[in-house]
Design a protein around this motif. Structure first.
Motif, PDB file in Angstrom:
ATOM      1  N   ARG A 135      37.131  49.125  45.741  1.00  0.00           N
ATOM      2  CA  ARG A 135      37.032  47.713  46.091  1.00  0.00           C
ATOM      3  C   ARG A 135      36.981  46.930  44.784  1.00  0.00           C
ATOM      4  NH1 ARG A 135      35.806  47.894  51.489  1.00  0.00           N
ATOM      5  NH2 ARG A 135      34.652  49.728  52.161  1.00  0.00           N
ATOM      6  N   ALA A 136      37.984  46.086  44.599  1.00  0.00           N
ATOM      7  CA  ALA A 136      38.053  45.318  43.359  1.00  0.00           C
ATOM      8  C   ALA A 136      38.973  44.124  43.562  1.00  0.00           C
ATOM      9  CB  ALA A 136      38.596  46.190  42.233  1.00  0.00           C
ATOM     10  N   GLN A 137      38.893  43.173  42.649  1.00  0.00           N
ATOM     11  CA  GLN A 137      39.835  42.070  42.646  1.00  0.00           C
ATOM     12  C   GLN A 137      41.224  42.654  42.396  1.00  0.00           C
ATOM     13  OE1 GLN A 137      39.160  38.378  41.582  1.00  0.00           O
ATOM     14  NE2 GLN A 137      37.014  38.424  42.134  1.00  0.00           N
ATOM     15  N   VAL A 138      42.226  42.112  43.047  1.00  0.00           N
ATOM     16  CA  VAL A 138      43.585  42.637  42.925  1.00  0.00           C
ATOM     17  C   VAL A 138      44.023  42.658  41.462  1.00  0.00           C
ATOM     18  CG1 VAL A 138      46.004  42.243  43.538  1.00  0.00           C
ATOM     19  CG2 VAL A 138      44.227  41.966  45.262  1.00  0.00           C
ATOM     20  N   ASP A 139      43.734  41.602  40.714  1.00  0.00           N
ATOM     21  CA  ASP A 139      44.126  41.532  39.308  1.00  0.00           C
ATOM     22  C   ASP A 139      43.513  42.681  38.505  1.00  0.00           C
ATOM     23  OD1 ASP A 139      45.359  40.162  37.001  1.00  0.00           O
ATOM     24  OD2 ASP A 139      43.282  39.759  36.420  1.00  0.00           O
ATOM     25  N   SER A 140      42.235  42.943  38.707  1.00  0.00           N
ATOM     26  CA  SER A 140      41.564  44.029  37.988  1.00  0.00           C
ATOM     27  C   SER A 140      42.131  45.383  38.381  1.00  0.00           C
ATOM     28  CB  SER A 140      40.057  44.006  38.265  1.00  0.00           C
ATOM     29  OG  SER A 140      39.483  42.818  37.774  1.00  0.00           O
ATOM     30  N   LEU A 141      42.359  45.571  39.662  1.00  0.00           N
ATOM     31  CA  LEU A 141      42.918  46.834  40.138  1.00  0.00           C
ATOM     32  C   LEU A 141      44.302  47.070  39.543  1.00  0.00           C
ATOM     33  CD1 LEU A 141      42.669  49.325  41.900  1.00  0.00           C
ATOM     34  CD2 LEU A 141      43.495  47.968  43.819  1.00  0.00           C
ATOM     35  N   MET A 142      45.129  46.038  39.502  1.00  0.00           N
ATOM     36  CA  MET A 142      46.475  46.175  38.934  1.00  0.00           C
ATOM     37  C   MET A 142      46.414  46.490  37.443  1.00  0.00           C
ATOM     38  SD  MET A 142      48.349  46.114  41.492  1.00  0.00           S
ATOM     39  CE  MET A 142      49.844  46.334  40.556  1.00  0.00           C
ATOM     40  N   LYS A 143      45.469  45.893  36.729  1.00  0.00           N
ATOM     41  CA  LYS A 143      45.312  46.193  35.304  1.00  0.00           C
ATOM     42  C   LYS A 143      44.949  47.660  35.093  1.00  0.00           C
ATOM     43  CE  LYS A 143      44.019  41.600  33.642  1.00  0.00           C
ATOM     44  NZ  LYS A 143      42.936  40.801  33.036  1.00  0.00           N
ATOM     45  N   VAL A 144      44.056  48.172  35.917  1.00  0.00           N
ATOM     46  CA  VAL A 144      43.646  49.573  35.790  1.00  0.00           C
ATOM     47  C   VAL A 144      44.809  50.500  36.137  1.00  0.00           C
ATOM     48  CG1 VAL A 144      42.120  51.360  36.734  1.00  0.00           C
ATOM     49  CG2 VAL A 144      41.197  49.121  36.121  1.00  0.00           C
ATOM     50  N   LEU A 145      45.506  50.213  37.226  1.00  0.00           N
ATOM     51  CA  LEU A 145      46.650  51.047  37.604  1.00  0.00           C
ATOM     52  C   LEU A 145      47.742  51.001  36.537  1.00  0.00           C
ATOM     53  CD1 LEU A 145      46.868  50.252  41.414  1.00  0.00           C
ATOM     54  CD2 LEU A 145      46.265  52.454  40.373  1.00  0.00           C
TER      55      LEU A 145
END
Length: 82
Positions: A43-53
């Motif tokens: 569960r994370a903000q979409v922007d943060s998740l995309m940065k990690v991926l």
């Protein structure tokens, strides 16, 4: 989608600690800690998740969802072919 187990496994494959991944992804350490503390799907903000991926992809890890080609049918991570 990414699970907390996949995130931990990806870090382990790369030999990174949480701070290293946070730096590589351009997110805060608490963000990585929260992601890994999630139960099941991160569960994370979409922007943060995309940065990690994106960071995992740049560092050479492929994140697999259910049904993707692998020896098993579940989720997983693997190093990309060089």
């Amino acid at each position: 989608m990414l699970t907390s187990a996949q995130l931990k496994a990806a870090r382990a494959l790369l030999g990174l600690d949480q701070a290293d991944l946070a730096l590589a992804a351009g997110v805060s350490l608490p963000t990585i800690q929260r992601m890994e503390a999630s139960e099941g799907i991160v569960r994370a903000q979409v922007d943060s998740l995309m940065k990690v991926l994106d960071a995992l992809d740049r560092l050479g890890v492929e994140v697999m969802g259910p049904g993707q080609a692998s020896n098993a049918r579940g989720r997983g991570v693997r190093l990309k072919d060089a």
